[in-house]
Design a protein around this motif. Structure first.
Motif, mmCIF file in Angstrom:
data_model
loop_
_atom_site.group_PDB
_atom_site.id
_atom_site.type_symbol
_atom_site.label_atom_id
_atom_site.label_comp_id
_atom_site.label_asym_id
_atom_site.label_seq_id
_atom_site.Cartn_x
_atom_site.Cartn_y
_atom_site.Cartn_z
ATOM 1 N N ASP A 1 -46.218 16.029 -7.160
ATOM 2 C CA ASP A 1 -45.742 17.212 -7.860
ATOM 3 C C ASP A 1 -44.372 16.916 -8.462
ATOM 4 O OD1 ASP A 1 -45.437 19.916 -8.701
ATOM 5 O OD2 ASP A 1 -44.259 20.321 -6.910
ATOM 6 N N PRO B 1 -41.017 18.296 -9.129
ATOM 7 C CA PRO B 1 -40.310 19.504 -8.694
ATOM 8 C C PRO B 1 -39.742 20.235 -9.911
ATOM 9 C CG PRO B 1 -39.078 17.530 -8.092
ATOM 10 C CD PRO B 1 -40.371 17.075 -8.696
ATOM 11 N N GLU C 1 -40.658 21.593 -14.309
ATOM 12 C CA GLU C 1 -41.674 20.556 -14.461
ATOM 13 C C GLU C 1 -41.737 20.090 -15.911
ATOM 14 O OE1 GLU C 1 -45.496 21.182 -12.757
ATOM 15 O OE2 GLU C 1 -44.691 22.104 -10.973
ATOM 16 N N ASP D 1 -43.208 26.639 -12.277
ATOM 17 C CA ASP D 1 -43.162 25.645 -11.204
ATOM 18 C C ASP D 1 -44.314 25.914 -10.243
ATOM 19 O OD1 ASP D 1 -42.317 23.561 -9.623
ATOM 20 O OD2 ASP D 1 -40.848 24.776 -8.537
ATOM 21 N N GLU E 1 -46.768 23.754 -6.843
ATOM 22 C CA GLU E 1 -46.787 22.641 -5.900
ATOM 23 C C GLU E 1 -47.998 21.750 -6.115
ATOM 24 O OE1 GLU E 1 -46.146 24.034 -1.914
ATOM 25 O OE2 GLU E 1 -44.335 25.098 -2.511
#
Length: 169
Positions: free
Chosen positions: A70, A72, A75, A95, A97
């Motif tokens: 991912d 963080p 993105e 954003d 995960e």
């Protein structure tokens, strides 16, 4: 300009907003997991050790270096060719995960996906926004400013109309 499309009897829907310096895709309806995918060649052909990508941390990595994790928030990333004065920027506004992944495919092209690991799709939420742009800079700070400007929410303030004589209406 805005281009709206639907597929499979309205089960999928998205909108492209085209601006002078970038394009933004909003996925509005999705009935299954999906990804946002870029496949291409920086500078016209993939040179695994000359082409590069850069994540928000600012570290320039060779296009030969694959990864799966991912990004963080925020993105985003950009791809470039060492002989070019521009880069291709990709941003995911929301954003999450979900895993994002990049690899050089068969030495012929770059393959990157937000919400993708191999052929698995991990994005499910809607709406989700993605921006694509060519930026006429290669320095990280300049590219980062350009990306941040493209993904920043637009605010509009309504006020009094001012005339040339300084009066309002």
């Amino acid at each position: 300009m805005r281009i709206a499309s639907e597929a499979e009897e309205g089960r999928w829907a998205c909108t492209w907003d085209l601006f002078p310096r970038f394009a933004r895709l909003t996925v509005e309806r999705a009935t299954q997991p999906y990804w946002f995918l870029y496949e291409g060649t920086p500078g016209g052909s993939l040179e695994p050790d000359g082409d590069f990508y850069v994540l928000p941390d600012g570290h320039r990595r060779p296009a030969s270096e694959r990864w799966e994790r991912d990004i963080p928030g925020p993105e985003w990333l950009y791809f470039g060719d060492r002989t070019s004065n521009q880069v291709l920027c990709l941003a995911h506004h929301e954003d999450d995960e979900a895993v994002d992944a990049y690899y050089p495919m068969e030495g012929n092209m770059t393959v990157f996906g937000f919400g993708r690991l191999r052929l698995e799709k991990y994005l499910e939420e809607v709406p989700q926004r993605f921006t694509v742009a060519l930026v006429e800079e290669t320095g990280h700070e300049a590219v980062e400013r350009a990306i941040e400007g493209m993904i920043r929410p637009v605010g509009v303030t309504v006020g009094i109309v001012e005339t040339e004589d300084g009066g309002g209406r």
